[in-house]
Design a protein around this motif. Structure first.
Motif, PDB file in Angstrom:
ATOM      1  N   LEU A 297       0.824  -1.198   0.000  1.00  0.00           N
ATOM      2  CA  LEU A 297       0.000   0.000   0.000  1.00  0.00           C
ATOM      3  C   LEU A 297       0.857   1.246   0.000  1.00  0.00           C
ATOM      4  O   LEU A 297       0.536   2.248  -0.616  1.00  0.00           O
ATOM      5  N   THR A 298       1.969   1.164   0.701  1.00  0.00           N
ATOM      6  CA  THR A 298       2.729   2.363   1.000  1.00  0.00           C
ATOM      7  C   THR A 298       3.129   3.111  -0.254  1.00  0.00           C
ATOM      8  O   THR A 298       2.825   4.276  -0.396  1.00  0.00           O
ATOM      9  N   ALA A 299       3.773   2.411  -1.157  1.00  0.00           N
ATOM     10  CA  ALA A 299       4.268   3.079  -2.343  1.00  0.00           C
ATOM     11  C   ALA A 299       3.109   3.613  -3.171  1.00  0.00           C
ATOM     12  O   ALA A 299       3.184   4.704  -3.728  1.00  0.00           O
ATOM     13  N   ILE A 300       2.046   2.836  -3.203  1.00  0.00           N
ATOM     14  CA  ILE A 300       0.924   3.229  -4.039  1.00  0.00           C
ATOM     15  C   ILE A 300       0.267   4.468  -3.465  1.00  0.00           C
ATOM     16  O   ILE A 300      -0.036   5.412  -4.160  1.00  0.00           O
ATOM     17  N   LEU A 301       0.109   4.446  -2.147  1.00  0.00           N
ATOM     18  CA  LEU A 301      -0.480   5.614  -1.502  1.00  0.00           C
ATOM     19  C   LEU A 301       0.380   6.839  -1.766  1.00  0.00           C
ATOM     20  O   LEU A 301      -0.118   7.908  -2.049  1.00  0.00           O
ATOM     21  N   ALA A 302       1.691   6.639  -1.668  1.00  0.00           N
ATOM     22  CA  ALA A 302       2.593   7.767  -1.821  1.00  0.00           C
ATOM     23  C   ALA A 302       2.469   8.371  -3.208  1.00  0.00           C
ATOM     24  O   ALA A 302       2.675   9.559  -3.400  1.00  0.00           O
ATOM     25  N   ALA A 303       2.110   7.519  -4.157  1.00  0.00           N
ATOM     26  CA  ALA A 303       2.049   7.992  -5.532  1.00  0.00           C
ATOM     27  C   ALA A 303       0.836   8.895  -5.768  1.00  0.00           C
ATOM     28  O   ALA A 303       0.759   9.588  -6.751  1.00  0.00           O
ATOM     29  N   VAL A 304      -0.105   8.846  -4.856  1.00  0.00           N
ATOM     30  CA  VAL A 304      -1.309   9.656  -5.027  1.00  0.00           C
ATOM     31  C   VAL A 304      -1.146  10.928  -4.199  1.00  0.00           C
ATOM     32  O   VAL A 304      -1.290  10.905  -2.999  1.00  0.00           O
ATOM     33  N   SER A 305      -0.774  11.998  -4.854  1.00  0.00           N
ATOM     34  CA  SER A 305      -0.550  13.223  -4.101  1.00  0.00           C
ATOM     35  C   SER A 305      -1.864  13.921  -3.831  1.00  0.00           C
ATOM     36  O   SER A 305      -2.858  13.675  -4.496  1.00  0.00           O
ATOM     37  N   LEU A 306      -1.859  14.774  -2.835  1.00  0.00           N
ATOM     38  CA  LEU A 306      -3.075  15.530  -2.530  1.00  0.00           C
ATOM     39  C   LEU A 306      -3.470  16.367  -3.735  1.00  0.00           C
ATOM     40  O   LEU A 306      -4.630  16.489  -4.058  1.00  0.00           O
TER      41      LEU A 306
ATOM     42  N   GLY B 270     -10.402  11.601   3.506  1.00  0.00           N
ATOM     43  CA  GLY B 270     -10.632  11.020   2.181  1.00  0.00           C
ATOM     44  C   GLY B 270     -11.584   9.847   2.276  1.00  0.00           C
ATOM     45  O   GLY B 270     -11.532   9.086   3.239  1.00  0.00           O
ATOM     46  N   TYR B 271     -12.447   9.699   1.279  1.00  0.00           N
ATOM     47  CA  TYR B 271     -13.352   8.539   1.291  1.00  0.00           C
ATOM     48  C   TYR B 271     -13.526   8.010  -0.124  1.00  0.00           C
ATOM     49  O   TYR B 271     -13.410   8.752  -1.103  1.00  0.00           O
ATOM     50  N   THR B 272     -13.781   6.730  -0.235  1.00  0.00           N
ATOM     51  CA  THR B 272     -13.886   6.059  -1.527  1.00  0.00           C
ATOM     52  C   THR B 272     -15.114   5.153  -1.533  1.00  0.00           C
ATOM     53  O   THR B 272     -15.101   4.107  -0.880  1.00  0.00           O
ATOM     54  N   PRO B 273     -16.152   5.530  -2.233  1.00  0.00           N
ATOM     55  CA  PRO B 273     -17.303   4.625  -2.334  1.00  0.00           C
ATOM     56  C   PRO B 273     -16.927   3.401  -3.177  1.00  0.00           C
ATOM     57  O   PRO B 273     -16.112   3.496  -4.092  1.00  0.00           O
ATOM     58  N   GLY B 274     -17.529   2.249  -2.875  1.00  0.00           N
ATOM     59  CA  GLY B 274     -17.228   1.027  -3.631  1.00  0.00           C
ATOM     60  C   GLY B 274     -15.930   0.410  -3.141  1.00  0.00           C
ATOM     61  O   GLY B 274     -15.552   0.552  -1.983  1.00  0.00           O
TER      62      GLY B 274
ATOM     63  N   LYS C  27     -13.360  13.089  -1.990  1.00  0.00           N
ATOM     64  CA  LYS C  27     -13.399  11.731  -2.532  1.00  0.00           C
ATOM     65  C   LYS C  27     -11.997  11.390  -3.029  1.00  0.00           C
ATOM     66  O   LYS C  27     -11.374  12.210  -3.713  1.00  0.00           O
ATOM     67  N   THR C  28     -11.494  10.218  -2.683  1.00  0.00           N
ATOM     68  CA  THR C  28     -10.148   9.835  -3.106  1.00  0.00           C
ATOM     69  C   THR C  28     -10.216   8.543  -3.929  1.00  0.00           C
ATOM     70  O   THR C  28     -11.133   7.744  -3.746  1.00  0.00           O
ATOM     71  N   PRO C  29      -9.247   8.352  -4.816  1.00  0.00           N
ATOM     72  CA  PRO C  29      -9.280   7.142  -5.645  1.00  0.00           C
ATOM     73  C   PRO C  29      -9.030   5.886  -4.813  1.00  0.00           C
ATOM     74  O   PRO C  29      -8.372   5.946  -3.768  1.00  0.00           O
ATOM     75  N   ALA C  30      -9.554   4.777  -5.289  1.00  0.00           N
ATOM     76  CA  ALA C  30      -9.241   3.494  -4.660  1.00  0.00           C
ATOM     77  C   ALA C  30      -7.740   3.243  -4.778  1.00  0.00           C
ATOM     78  O   ALA C  30      -7.073   3.768  -5.663  1.00  0.00           O
ATOM     79  N   VAL C  31      -7.209   2.435  -3.869  1.00  0.00           N
ATOM     80  CA  VAL C  31      -5.781   2.106  -3.913  1.00  0.00           C
ATOM     81  C   VAL C  31      -5.606   0.598  -4.034  1.00  0.00           C
ATOM     82  O   VAL C  31      -6.529  -0.170  -3.787  1.00  0.00           O
ATOM     83  N   MET C  32      -4.404   0.205  -4.428  1.00  0.00           N
ATOM     84  CA  MET C  32      -4.094  -1.218  -4.584  1.00  0.00           C
ATOM     85  C   MET C  32      -3.489  -1.811  -3.305  1.00  0.00           C
ATOM     86  O   MET C  32      -3.029  -2.933  -3.305  1.00  0.00           O
ATOM     87  N   GLY C  33      -3.450  -1.037  -2.242  1.00  0.00           N
ATOM     88  CA  GLY C  33      -3.054  -1.576  -0.946  1.00  0.00           C
ATOM     89  C   GLY C  33      -4.186  -2.420  -0.376  1.00  0.00           C
ATOM     90  O   GLY C  33      -5.287  -2.449  -0.933  1.00  0.00           O
ATOM     91  N   GLY C  34      -3.904  -3.072   0.737  1.00  0.00           N
ATOM     92  CA  GLY C  34      -4.918  -3.924   1.360  1.00  0.00           C
ATOM     93  C   GLY C  34      -5.116  -3.590   2.817  1.00  0.00           C
ATOM     94  O   GLY C  34      -4.253  -2.972   3.451  1.00  0.00           O
TER      95      GLY C  34
END
Ligand code: ZN
Ligand code: ZN
Length: 455
Positions: free
Chosen positions: A5-14, A221-225, A376-383
């Motif tokens: 998750l970490t790297a993926i989250l980091a890639a999504v800047s505010l 941040g929130y992500t529906p679905g 609203k924030t995008p879904a991430v590939m972390g778990g």
């Protein structure tokens, strides 16, 4: 939050998140005073802040690894007992279940996770962890709350306190759980298997939050679905026939075969997967051989596999088996030496926020923080294994949200390319804890009071 998750989250800047809603240059707004009806909770949290930071620093300085959260659990169970919760310890290992019944109404599960990570802290904070231990594999390591679960626990305790003090304002049942072993994907499952939904009131609703290393402190941040992904660890044992490096014709080289498998696996995503349905197959480790002139007997590949739906997950795992076997056949490997593909038990299922409920909860938070900081924030590939509580009973209305922890000046420096922000799980991750804890405590309490509101 599980590793990748970490790297993926980091890639999504505010700024990239904000750009969907406002101009990227727009700085995150600073919170003005909340509306009068809501500011009472904010004021109560502000009053408790000194004590909360003392608790936070203590938790931060004394992290425990997954499945070993003994002191953390005992410490917090004591606080919950003092708040007059009915507390059961050692649920699913070190888990704690604290129940407060308050008349008839919905049953709300609130969850915080307790485990730290095998990371040597390098934040330089004066309350940095100096804990050293050995992993279950016997490796010497430091221990650090590098995923911010210490902020989760602190806000959880404040939420418990605020709810206990406001029993006249709600009705129903609170089931507040401290979950072990999130980082290894086992804690939620262990608690469910130990009777979380049978020995204790079964929830109708479930909420949790996670601190975020890519959002400014105080931003929600929130992500529906689908919010977080299915996480699978897959091992491929590639078998060959070893021999002298100078006589390849007498061997079946598992390194060349392994390399072919790695290459063909890339087509599972690039050629077989619907581009609208994101998925990841990453080979994170390729181990084989010991010497220049020896062709080894075997090679071992370690993969992380990410997806959202169970159908895609099954298709990817089937594809990995098919590619491995197909390449082995192409290489002329005999039938009894086909690659062995093992899907590890350490599985974290995807986390789904039922969209209607997510929007309802986000609406409440936008009402409480009327300054545009709920986005609203995008879904991430972390778990995150919080998803298991919903999967165990899909009638539960479930919601996990993010609370940003990056100080505003660091966020700005990152946006202008001056610094790279540390991700979750980084030895340098030092969230602006007071802001995370205050925002999360308010947010959790606002949601809980609404879910359990009186008619
Ligand atoms: Zn984590
Ligand atoms: Zn985490």
């Amino acid at each position: 939050m599980r590793h990748a998750l970490t790297a993926i989250l980091a890639a999504v800047s505010l700024s990239s998140i904000a750009s969907a809603q406002t101009a990227p240059e727009t700085p995150a707004p600073t919170p003005p005073a909340a509306a009068p009806a809501q500011s009472e909770i904010g004021a109560a949290v502000a009053k408790d802040m000194d004590g909360l930071m003392t608790l936070y620093r203590d938790l931060h300085a004394n992290p425990e690894l997954s499945l070993q959260e003994v002191n953390t659990a005992a410490k917090l169970a004591k606080r919950l007992k003092a708040l007059k919760f009915d507390v059961t310890e050692k649920v699913g290992g070190t888990g704690v279940v604290a129940v407060m019944t308050n008349g008839s109404g919905p049953t709300l599960l609130i969850r915080a996770d307790m485990d730290g990570l095998p990371v040597v802290e390098q934040t330089g904070l004066d309350f940095a962890s100096k804990v050293r231990t050995k992993t279950p594999e016997g490796v010497e390591t430091g221990v650090m709350h590098a995923c911010g679960h210490d902020t989760h626990m602190t806000a959880f305790i404040e939420t418990a306190k605020l709810m206990a003090a406001r029993k006249k304002d709600w009705k129903g049942t609170l089931v507040m759980i401290l979950q072990p072993a999130e980082e290894v994907g086992k804690g939620a499952r262990n608690m469910l298997e130990d009777g979380l939904y049978t020995r204790f009131p079964r929830p109708t609703h479930a909420i949790a939050f996670h601190d975020a290393a890519n959002l400014e402190a105080g931003v929600v941040g929130y992500t529906p679905g689908y919010a977080l992904a299915n996480v699978d660890s897959v091992d491929i044992l590639v078998k060959g026939l070893g021999g002298h490096g100078a006589y390849p014709q007498t061997t079946k080289d598992p390194i060349v075969l392994g390399a072919r498998i790695v290459t063909t696996l890339q087509t599972l995503i690039s050629r077989e997967q619907d581009p609208q349905d994101p998925a990841v197959v990453t080979v994170g480790s390729f181990q084989a051989g010991a010497k220049h002139n020896i062709i080894p007997d075997q090679a071992k590949l370690l993969l992380t596999v990410r997806s959202y739906s169970d159908e895609t997950r099954a298709k990817l795992i089937e594809g990995i088996k098919r590619v491995s076997r197909g390449e082995a056949i192409a290489a002329g490997v005999p039938d009894d030496k086909m690659p062995v593909v093992t899907v590890q038990d350490e599985f974290t299922p995807s986390t789904y926020n039922p969209p209607e409920f997510a929007e309802q909860m986000a609406g409440l938070l936008k009402g409480h923080f009327p300054d545009g900081r709920v986005i609203k924030t995008p879904a991430v590939m972390g778990g995150e294994d919080f998803g298991r509580f919903y999967r165990a009973d899909k009638s539960i209305k479930s919601f996990i949200f993010w609370v940003g922890g990056v100080p505003a000046d660091k966020m700005a420096a990152s946006a202008s390319g001056q610094v790279t922000l540390p991700s979750l799980h980084s030895p340098f991750w030092a969230p602006q804890a007071d802001k995370v804890i205050a925002t999360a405590s308010e947010a959790m309490t606002v949601l809980a009071l609404d879910i359990l509101k009186k008619d």
